[in-house]
Write an enzyme that holds these catalytic residues in place. Structure first.
Site, short mmCIF file in Angstrom:
data_model
loop_
_atom_site.label_atom_id
_atom_site.label_comp_id
_atom_site.label_asym_id
_atom_site.label_seq_id
_atom_site.Cartn_x
_atom_site.Cartn_y
_atom_site.Cartn_z
N SER A 176 0.83 -1.21 0.00
CA SER A 176 0.00 0.00 0.00
C SER A 176 0.86 1.26 0.00
CB SER A 176 -0.92 0.01 1.23
OG SER A 176 -1.83 -1.07 1.20
N GLY A 215 -5.88 -3.62 -8.06
CA GLY A 215 -7.06 -2.83 -7.76
C GLY A 215 -6.71 -1.48 -7.16
N SER A 264 -13.48 0.87 2.86
CA SER A 264 -12.49 0.51 1.86
C SER A 264 -11.49 1.63 1.70
CB SER A 264 -13.17 0.20 0.51
OG SER A 264 -12.22 0.21 -0.54
N ASP A 308 -7.16 -8.64 4.28
CA ASP A 308 -6.25 -9.42 3.43
C ASP A 308 -5.65 -10.62 4.16
OD1 ASP A 308 -6.61 -7.91 1.15
OD2 ASP A 308 -4.96 -6.55 1.60
N LYS A 355 -12.39 -9.88 -3.98
CA LYS A 355 -10.95 -9.71 -4.03
C LYS A 355 -10.42 -10.40 -5.30
CE LYS A 355 -10.05 -7.38 -0.24
NZ LYS A 355 -9.25 -6.13 -0.27
N ARG A 402 -2.62 -14.36 -2.04
CA ARG A 402 -2.84 -14.60 -0.61
C ARG A 402 -3.37 -16.02 -0.35
NH1 ARG A 402 -0.94 -10.12 1.10
NH2 ARG A 402 -1.55 -8.12 0.20
#
Length: 425
Positions: free
Chosen positions: A20, A91, A164, A312, A339, A385
């Site tokens: 991120s 995304g 989100s 996540d 996801k 993941r």
């Protein structure tokens, strides 16, 4: 990838830079005036997609190992790309860039891989349209590809139906260009890396619990951004170290942003032995070394406000629950369905192949800990993941586990299997 059962995990590991923060370092560095250096950048597929897109928007970006040098041109310095921008599987790139591009003086188009084209984009299209943006796409903007016609934007107050960070960040980044105050109100507080980094680049926001407000921004200032290790990547070692007997792992330089530490809170509630060492602040983000030792876990109920702080990490938490005493309930996690894969369905199907007692619910799953899994041939569904969670499960399974499409880990942690192997005995 073949995973064989092990006796213990021992040693230290440094996980890759936070995904991120790596994304946002490139984005804000591109919009700032001057040279931004992003150190310990995560050179994984998703973040490289962000670099590629900004290069096509006229930003000079140079990679030197894990350092990335961004020659920012200011908030109005982007130029029209010659082709459609392809975000790959990211995304974050798609949704955050949509906010930025909506305010530019040119038109653009955004697309991505097959997974991206199935993920809901109306959650950003709706608020951006309220700001005056012109976005068109498949099924009236519900899915990618999306075409964006740059416009002058107006400020809004938006009550988001989902917690989100991608939705919040898209609106806030668009709000940098809008007249007046733009406010986002969330049902629960999502990760706040955008807010922290905007303040670090010279544009602090007003934050009041679940409400965040930005004003028109005239200038962002270039910075050195040091990216901490990604707690989402650390999660696999936190769980593996907790459930594997006689284990002790030191995970160095991990970001412990409070909006991301749900995994730590849940594991501690389950009885995990985790200690914070060498706590410090780096580039506006809290960081620590995490020491985890094997322990006896007990079941818990996971839901409500903690979900956005560990969304996540739920696949690997499900693995931990297989080895916890009692019945673990995961709820309020319907977001998992949209996801990279439907992570509720995939976790249930693949852990069931390994003999887990796991039941799918409408917004989560129920896992009865048996302390036993068997090796099996499992599928990652091209979801990084899921692949890494199944690898952790395979360490304690009886017999060999084979993970199909295991190379999906390149999305966030290209050297995951190598790092895992170094700790195994």
């Amino acid at each position: 990838m073949r995973i064989q059962p092990i006796k213990k995990l021992e040693g230290s590991v440094t996980v890759p830079g936070d995904k991120s923060i790596s994304h946002r370092g490139i984005m804000l560095g591109s919009l700032a005036e001057g040279t931004t250096i992003v150190r310990d950048f995560l050179p994984a597929a998703d973040c490289l997609s962000t670099i590629s897109c900004f290069r096509q928007l006229g930003i000079a970006i140079q990679q030197d190992g894990q350092d990335v040098i961004v020659q920012g041109k200011g908030l109005r310095g982007l130029s029209q790309p010659k082709t459609t921008l392809d975000v790959g599987n990211s995304g974050t790139t798609f949704r955050l860039m949509s906010g930025i591009l909506s305010a530019q003086a040119f038109d653009t188009a955004l697309t991505g891989d097959a997974s991206i084209q199935k993920r809901p984009m109306d959650r950003i299209v709706k608020p951006l349209r309220l700001m005056g943006a012109q976005l068109d796409g498949k099924e009236d903007g519900k899915f990618a590809p999306i075409h964006i016609k740059g416009q002058s934007l107006k400020s809004i107050t938006y009550k988001s139906p989902v917690a989100s960070a991608q939705v919040k960040s898209s609106i806030l980044l668009a709000g940098l260009y809008a007249n007046g105050e733009t406010t986002v109100i969330e049902p629960n507080k999502s990760r706040d890396h955008t807010e922290r980094m905007l303040a670090y680049f010279g544009h602090p926001l007003e934050i009041d619990g679940k409400k965040v407000t930005t004003t028109t921004c005239n200038e962002l200032y270039s910075r050195e951004v040091i990216v901490p290790g990604d707690i989402s990547s650390a999660a696999y070692f936190l769980v593996a170290g907790s459930i594997t007997p006689n284990s002790e792992i030191l995970i160095k330089n991990v970001g412990i942003n409070p909006t991301r530490t749900g995994i730590l809170d849940v594991l501690k509630a389950m009885g995990a032995d985790i200690n914070y060492l060498n706590q410090r602040s780096v580039s506006g983000e809290p960081v620590a070394d995490l020491q985890v030792k094997s322990s006896t876990l007990k079941s818990t109920i996971i839901g409500g406000e903690v979900i956005p702080r560990l969304i996540d990490e739920i696949p690997v938490i499900a693995v931990a629950a297989c080895f916890a005493e009692g019945k673990t309930i995961i709820k309020d996690a319907a977001e998992l369905k949209v996801k990279e894969s439907n992570r509720i369905a995939t976790v249930v199907s693949e852990l069931s192949k390994m003999g887990a007692e796991v039941i799918e619910t409408e917004d989560g799953m129920v896992i009865t800990g048996t302390g036993y899994l068997n090796g099996a041939k499992v599928e990652s569904f091209h979801d990084h993941r899921i692949a890494m969670s199944l690898a952790v499960a395979g360490l304690l399974a009886e017999g060999e586990t084979w993970i199909n499409n295991s190379d999906s880990v390149r999305i966030s942690y290209p050297q995951f299997y190598d790092d895992l192997k170094k700790l195994t005995f």
